[in-house]
Design a protein around this motif. Sequence first.
Motif, PDB file in Angstrom:
ATOM      1  N   ARG A  24     -13.900  -7.947 -17.347  1.00  0.00           N
ATOM      2  CA  ARG A  24     -12.955  -9.000 -17.725  1.00  0.00           C
ATOM      3  C   ARG A  24     -11.689  -8.401 -18.341  1.00  0.00           C
ATOM      4  N   ALA A  25     -11.838  -7.358 -19.155  1.00  0.00           N
ATOM      5  CA  ALA A  25     -10.673  -6.705 -19.761  1.00  0.00           C
ATOM      6  C   ALA A  25      -9.796  -6.051 -18.693  1.00  0.00           C
ATOM      7  N   ILE A  26     -10.413  -5.381 -17.740  1.00  0.00           N
ATOM      8  CA  ILE A  26      -9.668  -4.745 -16.648  1.00  0.00           C
ATOM      9  C   ILE A  26      -8.950  -5.810 -15.823  1.00  0.00           C
ATOM     10  N   ALA A  27      -9.664  -6.863 -15.460  1.00  0.00           N
ATOM     11  CA  ALA A  27      -9.076  -7.936 -14.649  1.00  0.00           C
ATOM     12  C   ALA A  27      -7.908  -8.597 -15.373  1.00  0.00           C
ATOM     13  N   GLU A  28      -8.027  -8.751 -16.669  1.00  0.00           N
ATOM     14  CA  GLU A  28      -6.958  -9.364 -17.455  1.00  0.00           C
ATOM     15  C   GLU A  28      -5.708  -8.484 -17.452  1.00  0.00           C
ATOM     16  N   VAL A  29      -5.890  -7.182 -17.645  1.00  0.00           N
ATOM     17  CA  VAL A  29      -4.745  -6.260 -17.618  1.00  0.00           C
ATOM     18  C   VAL A  29      -4.100  -6.280 -16.236  1.00  0.00           C
ATOM     19  N   TRP A  30      -4.904  -6.207 -15.200  1.00  0.00           N
ATOM     20  CA  TRP A  30      -4.349  -6.220 -13.845  1.00  0.00           C
ATOM     21  C   TRP A  30      -3.589  -7.506 -13.582  1.00  0.00           C
ATOM     22  N   GLN A  57       1.663   1.599 -15.435  1.00  0.00           N
ATOM     23  CA  GLN A  57       1.701   0.593 -16.494  1.00  0.00           C
ATOM     24  C   GLN A  57       0.293   0.067 -16.790  1.00  0.00           C
ATOM     25  N   ALA A  58      -0.470  -0.199 -15.736  1.00  0.00           N
ATOM     26  CA  ALA A  58      -1.822  -0.728 -15.919  1.00  0.00           C
ATOM     27  C   ALA A  58      -2.709   0.279 -16.637  1.00  0.00           C
ATOM     28  N   VAL A  59      -2.634   1.539 -16.258  1.00  0.00           N
ATOM     29  CA  VAL A  59      -3.459   2.566 -16.905  1.00  0.00           C
ATOM     30  C   VAL A  59      -3.096   2.690 -18.375  1.00  0.00           C
ATOM     31  N   ALA A  60      -1.814   2.652 -18.693  1.00  0.00           N
ATOM     32  CA  ALA A  60      -1.394   2.732 -20.107  1.00  0.00           C
ATOM     33  C   ALA A  60      -1.980   1.571 -20.898  1.00  0.00           C
ATOM     34  N   ARG A  61      -1.946   0.375 -20.346  1.00  0.00           N
ATOM     35  CA  ARG A  61      -2.506  -0.793 -21.035  1.00  0.00           C
ATOM     36  C   ARG A  61      -4.031  -0.721 -21.117  1.00  0.00           C
ATOM     37  N   LEU A  62      -4.651  -0.211 -20.057  1.00  0.00           N
ATOM     38  CA  LEU A  62      -6.111  -0.089 -20.062  1.00  0.00           C
ATOM     39  C   LEU A  62      -6.584   0.920 -21.101  1.00  0.00           C
ATOM     40  N   CYS A  63      -5.828   1.991 -21.293  1.00  0.00           N
ATOM     41  CA  CYS A  63      -6.190   2.982 -22.311  1.00  0.00           C
ATOM     42  C   CYS A  63      -6.289   2.327 -23.679  1.00  0.00           C
ATOM     43  N   VAL A  64      -5.360   1.438 -23.979  1.00  0.00           N
ATOM     44  CA  VAL A  64      -5.361   0.731 -25.258  1.00  0.00           C
ATOM     45  C   VAL A  64      -6.463  -0.317 -25.291  1.00  0.00           C
ATOM     46  N   ALA A  65      -6.545  -1.133 -24.244  1.00  0.00           N
ATOM     47  CA  ALA A  65      -7.507  -2.239 -24.215  1.00  0.00           C
ATOM     48  C   ALA A  65      -8.953  -1.757 -24.215  1.00  0.00           C
ATOM     49  N   LEU A  66      -9.212  -0.624 -23.559  1.00  0.00           N
ATOM     50  CA  LEU A  66     -10.581  -0.136 -23.414  1.00  0.00           C
ATOM     51  C   LEU A  66     -10.896   1.037 -24.326  1.00  0.00           C
ATOM     52  N   PRO A  71      -6.811   9.042 -16.866  1.00  0.00           N
ATOM     53  CA  PRO A  71      -5.698   9.739 -16.217  1.00  0.00           C
ATOM     54  C   PRO A  71      -4.869   8.736 -15.422  1.00  0.00           C
ATOM     55  N   GLU A  72      -3.638   9.081 -15.150  1.00  0.00           N
ATOM     56  CA  GLU A  72      -2.765   8.179 -14.395  1.00  0.00           C
ATOM     57  C   GLU A  72      -3.329   7.855 -13.019  1.00  0.00           C
ATOM     58  N   ARG A  73      -4.110   8.743 -12.461  1.00  0.00           N
ATOM     59  CA  ARG A  73      -4.619   8.493 -11.119  1.00  0.00           C
ATOM     60  C   ARG A  73      -5.919   7.689 -11.099  1.00  0.00           C
ATOM     61  N   ALA A  74      -6.348   7.177 -12.224  1.00  0.00           N
ATOM     62  CA  ALA A  74      -7.611   6.426 -12.292  1.00  0.00           C
ATOM     63  C   ALA A  74      -7.661   5.280 -11.295  1.00  0.00           C
ATOM     64  N   LEU A  75      -6.570   4.541 -11.147  1.00  0.00           N
ATOM     65  CA  LEU A  75      -6.581   3.412 -10.211  1.00  0.00           C
ATOM     66  C   LEU A  75      -6.580   3.859  -8.758  1.00  0.00           C
ATOM     67  N   PHE A  76      -6.093   5.058  -8.507  1.00  0.00           N
ATOM     68  CA  PHE A  76      -6.150   5.577  -7.144  1.00  0.00           C
ATOM     69  C   PHE A  76      -7.581   5.993  -6.804  1.00  0.00           C
ATOM     70  N   ASP A  77      -8.292   6.512  -7.802  1.00  0.00           N
ATOM     71  CA  ASP A  77      -9.681   6.918  -7.601  1.00  0.00           C
ATOM     72  C   ASP A  77     -10.647   5.732  -7.615  1.00  0.00           C
ATOM     73  N   TRP A  78     -10.356   4.740  -8.437  1.00  0.00           N
ATOM     74  CA  TRP A  78     -11.230   3.582  -8.644  1.00  0.00           C
ATOM     75  C   TRP A  78     -10.391   2.310  -8.530  1.00  0.00           C
ATOM     76  N   GLY A  90     -17.517   7.871 -17.727  1.00  0.00           N
ATOM     77  CA  GLY A  90     -17.175   9.256 -17.441  1.00  0.00           C
ATOM     78  C   GLY A  90     -15.886   9.723 -18.099  1.00  0.00           C
ATOM     79  N   TYR A  91     -15.166   8.813 -18.718  1.00  0.00           N
ATOM     80  CA  TYR A  91     -13.902   9.150 -19.366  1.00  0.00           C
ATOM     81  C   TYR A  91     -14.081   9.172 -20.878  1.00  0.00           C
ATOM     82  N   PRO A  92     -13.401  10.089 -21.565  1.00  0.00           N
ATOM     83  CA  PRO A  92     -13.570  10.197 -23.020  1.00  0.00           C
ATOM     84  C   PRO A  92     -12.974   9.010 -23.773  1.00  0.00           C
TER      85      PRO A  92
END
Length: 103
Positions: A24-30, A57-66, A71-78, A90-92
């Motif tokens: 839900r947090a990811i979907a909200e940021v997206w 932009q989404a990754v920066a917001r997700l880092c805070v929200a989660l 990494p910046e390429r997280a959305l490209f991988d997932w 798997g992420y710190p």
Amino acid sequence: MNEISYAQSSSLVEEDRPSTTTERAIAEVWAEVLNLDEVGRHDNFFDLGGHSVLATQAVARLCVALDRQLPERALFDWPTVATLASALPGYPVAEQIAPIGRR
């Protein structure tokens, strides 16, 4: 962020609704970044209109929200809500940075 009430106001079918707090947090940021009303758990960020600048932009917001270091390429991988949520362990955890004091 405004919590989207998927159970009450969603046009998504049950199996497409984000099913966990993390999803839900990811979907909200997206939804915010992509200017959409809602995002399903199997929706692909890039198929919804995302591109590299919005992904950053989404990754920066997700880092805070989660509270994770993504990494910046997280959305490209997932690229879907469900795959990104399942990859998060798997992420710190983000390091807490102490405020800088004045001298």
